[in-house]
Design a protein around this motif. Sequence first.
Motif, PDB file in Angstrom:
ATOM      1  N   THR A  60     -52.247   0.006 -34.869  1.00  0.00           N
ATOM      2  CA  THR A  60     -53.632  -0.236 -35.307  1.00  0.00           C
ATOM      3  C   THR A  60     -54.100  -1.488 -34.434  1.00  0.00           C
ATOM      4  O   THR A  60     -55.292  -1.388 -33.734  1.00  0.00           O
ATOM      5  N   SER A  61     -53.521  -2.532 -34.420  1.00  0.00           N
ATOM      6  CA  SER A  61     -54.051  -3.861 -33.971  1.00  0.00           C
ATOM      7  C   SER A  61     -53.870  -3.763 -32.606  1.00  0.00           C
ATOM      8  O   SER A  61     -54.762  -4.355 -31.738  1.00  0.00           O
ATOM      9  N   PHE A  62     -52.625  -3.133 -32.000  1.00  0.00           N
ATOM     10  CA  PHE A  62     -52.530  -3.032 -30.692  1.00  0.00           C
ATOM     11  C   PHE A  62     -53.495  -2.252 -30.041  1.00  0.00           C
ATOM     12  O   PHE A  62     -54.012  -2.515 -28.872  1.00  0.00           O
ATOM     13  N   ASN A  63     -53.947  -1.180 -30.545  1.00  0.00           N
ATOM     14  CA  ASN A  63     -55.116  -0.176 -29.908  1.00  0.00           C
ATOM     15  C   ASN A  63     -56.266  -0.690 -30.118  1.00  0.00           C
ATOM     16  O   ASN A  63     -57.179  -0.234 -29.408  1.00  0.00           O
ATOM     17  N   GLN A  64     -56.630  -1.805 -30.811  1.00  0.00           N
ATOM     18  CA  GLN A  64     -57.787  -2.555 -30.927  1.00  0.00           C
ATOM     19  C   GLN A  64     -57.979  -3.350 -29.602  1.00  0.00           C
ATOM     20  O   GLN A  64     -59.217  -3.346 -29.055  1.00  0.00           O
ATOM     21  N   ARG A  65     -56.899  -3.685 -28.837  1.00  0.00           N
ATOM     22  CA  ARG A  65     -56.894  -4.458 -27.691  1.00  0.00           C
ATOM     23  C   ARG A  65     -56.745  -3.522 -26.493  1.00  0.00           C
ATOM     24  O   ARG A  65     -57.117  -4.213 -25.518  1.00  0.00           O
ATOM     25  N   TYR A  66     -55.830  -2.642 -26.630  1.00  0.00           N
ATOM     26  CA  TYR A  66     -55.420  -1.839 -25.372  1.00  0.00           C
ATOM     27  C   TYR A  66     -55.760  -0.491 -25.412  1.00  0.00           C
ATOM     28  O   TYR A  66     -55.913   0.112 -26.404  1.00  0.00           O
ATOM     29  N   GLU A  67     -55.767   0.053 -24.133  1.00  0.00           N
ATOM     30  CA  GLU A  67     -56.107   1.457 -23.999  1.00  0.00           C
ATOM     31  C   GLU A  67     -55.492   1.964 -22.657  1.00  0.00           C
ATOM     32  O   GLU A  67     -54.601   1.350 -22.040  1.00  0.00           O
ATOM     33  N   ASN A  68     -55.565   3.418 -22.509  1.00  0.00           N
ATOM     34  CA  ASN A  68     -54.822   3.902 -21.331  1.00  0.00           C
ATOM     35  C   ASN A  68     -53.386   3.490 -21.522  1.00  0.00           C
ATOM     36  O   ASN A  68     -52.374   2.995 -20.464  1.00  0.00           O
ATOM     37  N   VAL A  69     -52.633   3.596 -22.692  1.00  0.00           N
ATOM     38  CA  VAL A  69     -51.298   3.398 -22.792  1.00  0.00           C
ATOM     39  C   VAL A  69     -50.203   4.433 -22.566  1.00  0.00           C
ATOM     40  O   VAL A  69     -50.348   5.487 -23.240  1.00  0.00           O
ATOM     41  N   VAL A  91     -43.960   0.352 -19.721  1.00  0.00           N
ATOM     42  CA  VAL A  91     -45.299   0.445 -20.450  1.00  0.00           C
ATOM     43  C   VAL A  91     -46.490   0.302 -19.363  1.00  0.00           C
ATOM     44  O   VAL A  91     -46.414  -0.776 -18.579  1.00  0.00           O
ATOM     45  N   VAL A  92     -47.613   0.996 -19.076  1.00  0.00           N
ATOM     46  CA  VAL A  92     -48.574   0.650 -18.362  1.00  0.00           C
ATOM     47  C   VAL A  92     -49.814   0.792 -19.387  1.00  0.00           C
ATOM     48  O   VAL A  92     -49.907   1.614 -20.089  1.00  0.00           O
ATOM     49  N   MET A  93     -50.802  -0.058 -19.560  1.00  0.00           N
ATOM     50  CA  MET A  93     -51.801  -0.300 -20.308  1.00  0.00           C
ATOM     51  C   MET A  93     -52.995  -1.188 -19.617  1.00  0.00           C
ATOM     52  O   MET A  93     -52.709  -1.813 -18.867  1.00  0.00           O
ATOM     53  N   SER A  94     -54.052  -0.861 -20.393  1.00  0.00           N
ATOM     54  CA  SER A  94     -55.329  -2.001 -19.654  1.00  0.00           C
ATOM     55  C   SER A  94     -55.849  -2.635 -20.918  1.00  0.00           C
ATOM     56  O   SER A  94     -55.890  -1.834 -22.041  1.00  0.00           O
ATOM     57  N   GLU A  95     -56.357  -3.611 -20.703  1.00  0.00           N
ATOM     58  CA  GLU A  95     -57.098  -4.405 -21.851  1.00  0.00           C
ATOM     59  C   GLU A  95     -58.376  -3.798 -22.111  1.00  0.00           C
ATOM     60  O   GLU A  95     -59.254  -3.740 -20.854  1.00  0.00           O
ATOM     61  N   LYS A  96     -58.899  -3.634 -23.160  1.00  0.00           N
ATOM     62  CA  LYS A  96     -60.266  -3.069 -23.636  1.00  0.00           C
ATOM     63  C   LYS A  96     -61.542  -4.113 -22.969  1.00  0.00           C
ATOM     64  O   LYS A  96     -62.429  -3.552 -22.474  1.00  0.00           O
ATOM     65  N   GLY A  97     -61.315  -5.300 -23.329  1.00  0.00           N
ATOM     66  CA  GLY A  97     -62.311  -6.276 -23.171  1.00  0.00           C
ATOM     67  C   GLY A  97     -62.562  -6.676 -21.496  1.00  0.00           C
ATOM     68  O   GLY A  97     -63.585  -6.701 -21.194  1.00  0.00           O
ATOM     69  N   SER A  98     -61.445  -7.015 -20.894  1.00  0.00           N
ATOM     70  CA  SER A  98     -61.347  -7.423 -19.770  1.00  0.00           C
ATOM     71  C   SER A  98     -61.122  -6.388 -18.407  1.00  0.00           C
ATOM     72  O   SER A  98     -61.308  -6.736 -17.495  1.00  0.00           O
ATOM     73  N   MET A 129     -43.865  -8.631 -18.141  1.00  0.00           N
ATOM     74  CA  MET A 129     -45.125  -8.072 -18.203  1.00  0.00           C
ATOM     75  C   MET A 129     -46.148  -8.645 -17.012  1.00  0.00           C
ATOM     76  O   MET A 129     -46.396  -9.944 -17.104  1.00  0.00           O
ATOM     77  N   GLN A 130     -46.435  -7.932 -16.152  1.00  0.00           N
ATOM     78  CA  GLN A 130     -47.365  -8.204 -15.092  1.00  0.00           C
ATOM     79  C   GLN A 130     -48.483  -7.964 -15.518  1.00  0.00           C
ATOM     80  O   GLN A 130     -49.045  -6.908 -15.786  1.00  0.00           O
ATOM     81  N   LEU A 131     -49.528  -8.898 -14.955  1.00  0.00           N
ATOM     82  CA  LEU A 131     -50.941  -8.678 -15.080  1.00  0.00           C
ATOM     83  C   LEU A 131     -51.590  -7.954 -13.720  1.00  0.00           C
ATOM     84  O   LEU A 131     -51.262  -8.730 -12.590  1.00  0.00           O
ATOM     85  N   LEU A 132     -52.408  -7.167 -13.634  1.00  0.00           N
ATOM     86  CA  LEU A 132     -52.982  -6.416 -12.428  1.00  0.00           C
ATOM     87  C   LEU A 132     -54.632  -6.322 -12.615  1.00  0.00           C
ATOM     88  O   LEU A 132     -54.753  -5.998 -13.692  1.00  0.00           O
ATOM     89  N   PRO A 133     -55.237  -6.528 -11.750  1.00  0.00           N
ATOM     90  CA  PRO A 133     -56.722  -6.379 -11.675  1.00  0.00           C
ATOM     91  C   PRO A 133     -57.063  -5.040 -12.167  1.00  0.00           C
ATOM     92  O   PRO A 133     -56.326  -4.026 -11.849  1.00  0.00           O
ATOM     93  N   PRO A 134     -58.345  -5.090 -12.630  1.00  0.00           N
ATOM     94  CA  PRO A 134     -59.116  -3.798 -13.131  1.00  0.00           C
ATOM     95  C   PRO A 134     -59.097  -2.733 -12.168  1.00  0.00           C
ATOM     96  O   PRO A 134     -58.985  -1.338 -12.552  1.00  0.00           O
ATOM     97  N   GLU A 135     -59.206  -3.185 -10.805  1.00  0.00           N
ATOM     98  CA  GLU A 135     -59.569  -1.976  -9.639  1.00  0.00           C
ATOM     99  C   GLU A 135     -58.340  -1.356  -9.472  1.00  0.00           C
ATOM    100  O   GLU A 135     -58.415  -0.079  -8.808  1.00  0.00           O
ATOM    101  N   VAL A 136     -57.090  -1.455  -9.933  1.00  0.00           N
ATOM    102  CA  VAL A 136     -55.791  -0.873  -9.609  1.00  0.00           C
ATOM    103  C   VAL A 136     -55.601   0.170 -10.746  1.00  0.00           C
ATOM    104  O   VAL A 136     -54.674   0.884 -10.487  1.00  0.00           O
TER     105      VAL A 136
END
Length: 178
Positions: A60-69, A91-98, A129-136
Amino acid sequence: MPTAADSITCYLHGKDHNRPHLLSQAFTADARLQMQVQTAAIHFPALTAGRAAIAELLVTSFNQRYENVYTFCLGVPPPAVSASWRCDWMVVMSEKGSGINRVGCGRYDWRFAPDSGLVQSLHITIEQMQLLPPEVLPALIGWVTKLPYPWCPPERLLRQAPDLPALQPVLQRLGGFG
């Protein structure tokens, strides 16, 4: 009675697809979750007790922040009847907000209740846990949607990985397979 692989698969589908009800098919009511986070890029409590609390935290909380998991257990599923099982994960996922993408890896250590086959305890180690830009995101989604889910041979995951420098720490860790 569900097999160990059934319980793990229900957990992954519940977490990745925002279906908290599936955790009743994965965990015992009194299950315990321990998290060992070895990176500053993500935070979780060290201990969570009870299936409802685990569902709240990891679904529940995890999916409030992340999608494409997409979470993969690397290797083959455990034998049908297993007391415990250890596997690497990615895991591969994207942050909903950013829109920031995250690619992480670590290890799952599972213990199963002998009378039900459900997960009695889970220890998750998050090593990278690596952070990658939205365009990838298109490259990441193009990669993970071609992989077998949720059980994936690590060599296939590595062979098909996109050529993104920020992925290298995760891929190098997974190249050693634990």
